[in-house]
Design an enzyme around this catalytic site. Structure first.
Site, PDB file in Angstrom:
ATOM      1  N   CYS A 168       0.865  -1.190   0.000  1.00 42.69           N
ATOM      2  CA  CYS A 168       0.000   0.000   0.000  1.00 42.69           C
ATOM      3  C   CYS A 168       0.901   1.240   0.000  1.00 42.69           C
ATOM      4  CB  CYS A 168      -0.949   0.015   1.171  1.00 42.69           C
ATOM      5  SG  CYS A 168      -1.791  -1.562   1.477  1.00 42.69           S
ATOM      6  N   ALA A 169       1.831   1.286  -0.972  1.00 44.06           N
ATOM      7  CA  ALA A 169       2.988   2.182  -0.903  1.00 44.06           C
ATOM      8  C   ALA A 169       2.716   3.631  -1.283  1.00 44.06           C
ATOM      9  CB  ALA A 169       4.095   1.639  -1.818  1.00 44.06           C
ATOM     10  N   ALA A 170       1.766   3.895  -2.195  1.00 42.94           N
ATOM     11  CA  ALA A 170       1.568   5.268  -2.655  1.00 42.94           C
ATOM     12  C   ALA A 170       1.108   6.162  -1.498  1.00 42.94           C
ATOM     13  CB  ALA A 170       0.539   5.275  -3.785  1.00 42.94           C
ATOM     14  N   PRO A 171       1.517   7.434  -1.496  1.00 41.20           N
ATOM     15  CA  PRO A 171       2.241   8.182  -2.533  1.00 41.20           C
ATOM     16  C   PRO A 171       3.760   8.020  -2.529  1.00 41.20           C
ATOM     17  CG  PRO A 171       1.685   9.652  -0.750  1.00 41.20           C
ATOM     18  CD  PRO A 171       1.075   8.321  -0.388  1.00 41.20           C
ATOM     19  N   GLY A 172       4.332   7.282  -1.559  1.00 40.49           N
ATOM     20  CA  GLY A 172       5.725   6.909  -1.722  1.00 40.49           C
ATOM     21  C   GLY A 172       6.724   7.464  -0.739  1.00 40.49           C
ATOM     22  N   LYS A 213       7.329   6.590   2.336  1.00 43.55           N
ATOM     23  CA  LYS A 213       7.992   5.490   3.039  1.00 43.55           C
ATOM     24  C   LYS A 213       8.876   4.692   2.078  1.00 43.55           C
ATOM     25  CE  LYS A 213       4.157   5.234   6.314  1.00 43.55           C
ATOM     26  NZ  LYS A 213       3.379   6.329   5.680  1.00 43.55           N
ATOM     27  N   ASP A 268       0.973  -1.175  -4.812  1.00 41.96           N
ATOM     28  CA  ASP A 268      -0.251  -0.430  -4.538  1.00 41.96           C
ATOM     29  C   ASP A 268      -1.318  -0.841  -5.543  1.00 41.96           C
ATOM     30  OD1 ASP A 268      -0.807   2.193  -2.680  1.00 41.96           O
ATOM     31  OD2 ASP A 268      -2.123   2.161  -4.424  1.00 41.96           O
ATOM     32  N   ASP A 328       1.385  -0.134   5.428  1.00 46.76           N
ATOM     33  CA  ASP A 328       0.664   1.105   5.745  1.00 46.76           C
ATOM     34  C   ASP A 328      -0.739   0.907   5.184  1.00 46.76           C
ATOM     35  OD1 ASP A 328      -0.260   3.611   6.255  1.00 46.76           O
ATOM     36  OD2 ASP A 328       1.210   4.670   5.034  1.00 46.76           O
ATOM     37  N   CYS A 367      -2.966   5.522   9.841  1.00 46.10           N
ATOM     38  CA  CYS A 367      -3.137   6.908  10.288  1.00 46.10           C
ATOM     39  C   CYS A 367      -4.553   7.092  10.829  1.00 46.10           C
ATOM     40  CB  CYS A 367      -2.836   7.889   9.160  1.00 46.10           C
ATOM     41  SG  CYS A 367      -3.759   7.604   7.634  1.00 46.10           S
TER      42      CYS A 367
END
Length: 439
Positions: free
Chosen positions: A251-255, A257, A272, A313, A366
């Protein structure tokens, strides 16, 4: 008629407020260049910025604004009044919370009302209501309660039950502050903090005081740093990926991390579901001169060789981000939490199955909701005897002891970093846990 200075921005702000609160669109979505329908067509950058400022503060203080207007329009607004309510809300946001001259806010609201033929007859009503709002401004502001007025009742009740009265009020008050701009740098954060005129936080992020456009700041074009809330920067630091390790960022976007992991020298796979969001991730990595293997796919069914470290994430209700994205308060519903928790469970199970024995997994959201944080980890541990908590020492990451719970997980509340200057305090609300795999 829209040529009158500031009017187009005001009309756009009112329309976007309606799109978000009534239509369920997100704040960021409505300000995309390719948003459909576009409310910003023909606006120059300054007017776009003004519209966004109005929308953001109106969402942040929507309850206070509506309560004040309800006392000034005792009989209520007429039925089928189109944009009348949203015009009033946009103007009230300027009068109560922005630096707009009072006369300009009233004049533009009246002009906007006259643009709609069926509402033109209410122009005098708008004028009278807003002038009364100006006269009673101090009264309304002094009576405003951030938890009771500016947080939806269902969320306020949840936070009272979970965190207690005092902490719930502190959370709501923090969400009323204008958010800071935090940066993560590749290296030498202290030097970059000095060069950018910012403050180096104990967490390792740089908090700026500048209001200059981001691309104009030193180091942007050279790819030396990227924008990332200090809370969002912690999960990758806690994962502590080593050079050469195979690491998955799910779930990497927006990037942000992904960039941290790549900057640490890890061999990163960034996954993602959204191809469009991955395009932005790829562009960010290109500016930063960093590399990662980018893959489009669902983290709940991702197949790959086991990784030495995994960062999850997970998609969540994002209730911890209301400082920056106040739309989440008004677009999320109680049922969303359970639905998202079910998705998180599937992703977390799949991620753990991809972790090598002896590997490290960091899970974060979050969100302020325990179903998406503490409960997810407790349930994973019950399902997997090979899973163990790896407690996080908050002091090692510049955080006070109260940032960690009894299990060694981080529960970051948005009021955690106090400061006398409202623009220098706070962070996004986050939950972060670190796990290991025995075999």
């Amino acid at each position: 008629m829209l040529a009158h200075p500031g009017l187009a921005a005001r009309v756009a702000a009112a329309s976007i407020l309606c799109d978000i609160v009534q239509g369920g669109h997100t704040l960021d979505e409505r300000f995309l260049s390719d948003a459909a329908p576009s409310r910003l067509a023909g606006l120059d950058p300054r007017d776009r910025g003004l519209a966004r400022s109005i929308v953001t503060v109106a969402l942040r203080r929507l309850g206070t604004i509506r309560l004040a207007l309800s006392q000034l329009v005792e009989k209520g607004l007429p039925r089928n009044c189109g944009m009348l309510e949203w015009n009033l809300i946009a103007a009230a946001a300027q009068i109560l919370f922005l630096d707009t001259p009072d006369h300009a806010a009233v004049d533009l609201a009246v002009r906007a009302t006259r643009l709609e033929p069926k509402n033109a007859g209410f122009a005098n009503l708008v004028n009278g209501v807003l002038r009364n709002l100006i006269r009673r401004r101090d009264e309304f502001l002094s009576q405003s309660d951030p938890l009771d007025d500016d947080i939806p009742h269902w969320l306020a009740a949840r936070w009272r039950r979970i965190y207690g009265e005092d902490a719930a009020h502190a959370i709501a008050s923090a969400f009323g502050d204008e958010p800071t701009l935090d940066l993560t740098v590749k290296a030498d954060a202290a030097a970059w903090a000095e060069r950018l005129g910012g403050r180096l936080l104990p967490t390792g992020s740089i908090r700026l005081e500048s209001h200059a456009p981001i691309p104009e700041l030193p180091g942007y074009e050279e790819g030396e740093w990227w924008v990332q809330d200090t809370a969002a920067a912690l999960p990758a630091r806690i994962l502590d990926a080593k050079p050469g390790h195979r690491v998955a960022d799910l779930c990497a976007a927006p990037g942000g991390k992904t960039a941290q992991l790549a900057a640490a020298g890890a061999r990163v796979t960034a996954l993602d579901k959204s191809a469009e969001r991955l395009k932005a991730l790829s562009a960010n990595l290109a500016r930063l001169k960093l590399e990662a293997a980018i893959s489009v796919g669902d983290a709940a069914s991702f197949k790959a060789e086991p990784f030495e470290a995994i960062l999850v994430d997970a998609p969540c209700s994002a209730t911890g981000t209301a400082r920056r994205s106040p739309d989440v308060l008004w677009t999320k519903k109680p049922g969303d939490i359970a639905a998202l928790a079910a998705i998180q469970t599937k992703i977390l199970d799949r991620a753990f199955s991809l972790l090598k024995p002896g590997g490290v997994l960091v899970y974060c959201v979050c969100s302020l909701e325990p179903e998406e944080g503490e409960a997810q980890i407790a349930a994973l541990l019950r399902r997997n005897p090979d899973a163990v908590r790896d407690p996080i020492d908050p002091a090692a990451y510049g955080l006070p002891a109260e940032a960690a719970n009894a299990e060694g997980e981080l529960r970051l509340l948005p009021n955690l970093l106090p400061h006398e200057d409202s623009r220098q305090r706070g962070l996004d609300g986050f939950f972060i846990a670190r796990l290991g795999r025995l075999r």
